[in-house]
Design an enzyme around this catalytic site. Structure first.
Site, PDB file in Angstrom:
ATOM      1  CG  ASP A 248       2.370  -0.274   5.603  1.00  0.00           C
ATOM      2  OD1 ASP A 248       3.078   0.074   4.760  1.00  0.00           O
ATOM      3  OD2 ASP A 248       1.789  -1.416   5.804  1.00  0.00           O
ATOM      4  CG  ASP A 261       2.806  -3.958   8.305  1.00  0.00           C
ATOM      5  OD1 ASP A 261       3.039  -3.167   7.118  1.00  0.00           O
ATOM      6  OD2 ASP A 261       3.308  -5.275   8.015  1.00  0.00           O
ATOM      7  CE  LYS A 263       2.241  -7.029   6.315  1.00  0.00           C
ATOM      8  NZ  LYS A 263       3.454  -6.832   5.102  1.00  0.00           N
TER       9      LYS A 263
END
Length: 345
Positions: A248, A261, A263
């Site tokens: 990412d 990352d 989420k």
């Protein structure tokens, strides 16, 4: 009295005809005026015991007796009970012992940090973030490896959640729900990418998009601590272990270079353990970057940011080098398990 008993027993041992005379003689009537003899063997039987349960107040305990005697055992097997429990109840014990497999040592102990990689002493901060397209190859992705080596406990939770959602939404409704989740994730990542590339806030259209406006509001306090972005939505490949993935973001978070990352979640995940296999995913990406010749830097830290749809402040979960090393070893075990399952030999 003893003499009378002895005489009586002697008479009984005589011939049957003498027994009739015994009952006809005045002696029997005088000596045994209150006894009634019979030809049965009741003289030698024990006295009948009184059943103590007959003296219990049965009316008082009528409901209890009925509830016990009317119970019927189920013909279910442990397997069918387990399947029914998936839909109706939660797990009986949430505090389960750790999985023993995680204490094993990987056979292929490839280090997280590449000792042979040369990193330039000076990096140009003016360069745009790297963005390498993901190529289709025979190499397995990090996502596939984790999905195919999921633990039975995690599979249990995932399947129970899936069945619960299907009961509420139906199969078509659940398919539409998951499709929308993926779409929201893509839009959220695209909005973050535009923020990092332009170093400005998201566009007006993105801020007003109901699908992601809450997520963007959720991460505002985290974005203030992120700078020097080095990669965005960029493919990585571990040249030694032969796996790939799509990172990412790689940037500095509070001065530490991290694999980040992003989420999204509708429920709070305040601790790292609530993110399930995401730490293993981050560790896998860190190892891949460090062994990928396309990247002239190495990473030793990770960051998992959980953004919320309702706009509440996101939870940033920082992973220091020691924690990343622990999850790297766990990732190597999962990778070995995947390779063993898919070994053609």
């Amino acid at each position: 009295m003893l003499l009378v008993r002895m005489k009586f027993l002697q008479l009984l041992s005589r011939k049957p005809g003498k027994l009739e005379m015994l009952f006809q003689t005045p002696f029997c009537q005088k000596q045994f005026p209150y006894m009634c003899l019979a030809t049965s063997a009741c003289l030698y039987s024990k006295k009948k015991k009184v059943n103590s349960y007959e003296q219990v107040d049965q009316e008082k305990y009528k409901n209890l007796v009925y509830s016990v005697t009317s119970y019927k055992t189920s013909a279910q097997t442990p397997e069918t009970i387990f399947e029914e429990d998936n839909l109706l109840y939660g797990p009986p014990d949430k505090h389960r012992p750790p999985v023993k497999a995680e204490t094993k040592t990987p056979r292929n102990c490839v280090p997280l940090i590449n000792p042979n990689k040369r990193v330039p002493l000076l990096n140009s901060d003016s360069n745009l973030p790297m963005k390498i397209a993901l190529q289709k190859t025979k190499m397995p992705s990090v996502t596939r490896i984790l999905q195919q080596t999921i633990s039975p406990q995690q599979a249990f939770y995932l399947e129970r959640w899936k069945q619960k959602m299907i009961l509420e939404l139906g199969k078509d409704g659940f398919a539409e729900y998951t499709k929308n989740l993926f779409l929201q994730g893509e839009l959220f990542h695209a909005a973050l990418e535009s923020i990092f590339l332009s170093e400005e806030t998201a566009s007006k259209e993105q801020r007003e998009d109901v699908a992601i406006s809450g997520y963007l509001s959720s991460v505002q306090h985290v974005l203030k601590d992120i700078n020097e972005v080095k990669a965005l939505e960029s493919a990585v490949q571990h040249e030694t272990l032969q796996y790939l993935g799509l990172v990412d973001c790689v940037a500095k978070y509070r001065g530490q270079l991290c694999v980040i990352d992003w989420k999204t979640s509708e429920k709070p995940k305040p601790s790292l353990k609530n993110t399930f296999d995401n730490p293993l995913q981050v560790a896998a990406y860190i190892g891949a970057i460090n062994h990928d010749a396309n990247y002239d830097f190495q990473v030793s830290c990770g960051l998992i940011v959980v953004a919320y749809k309702n706009g509440s402040p996101a939870h940033p979960h920082f992973m220091d080098p020691d924690l990343c090393s622990q999850y790297w070893n766990k990732w190597l075990l999962r990778l070995e398990e995947y390779m063993d399952r898919n070994d053609p030999n």
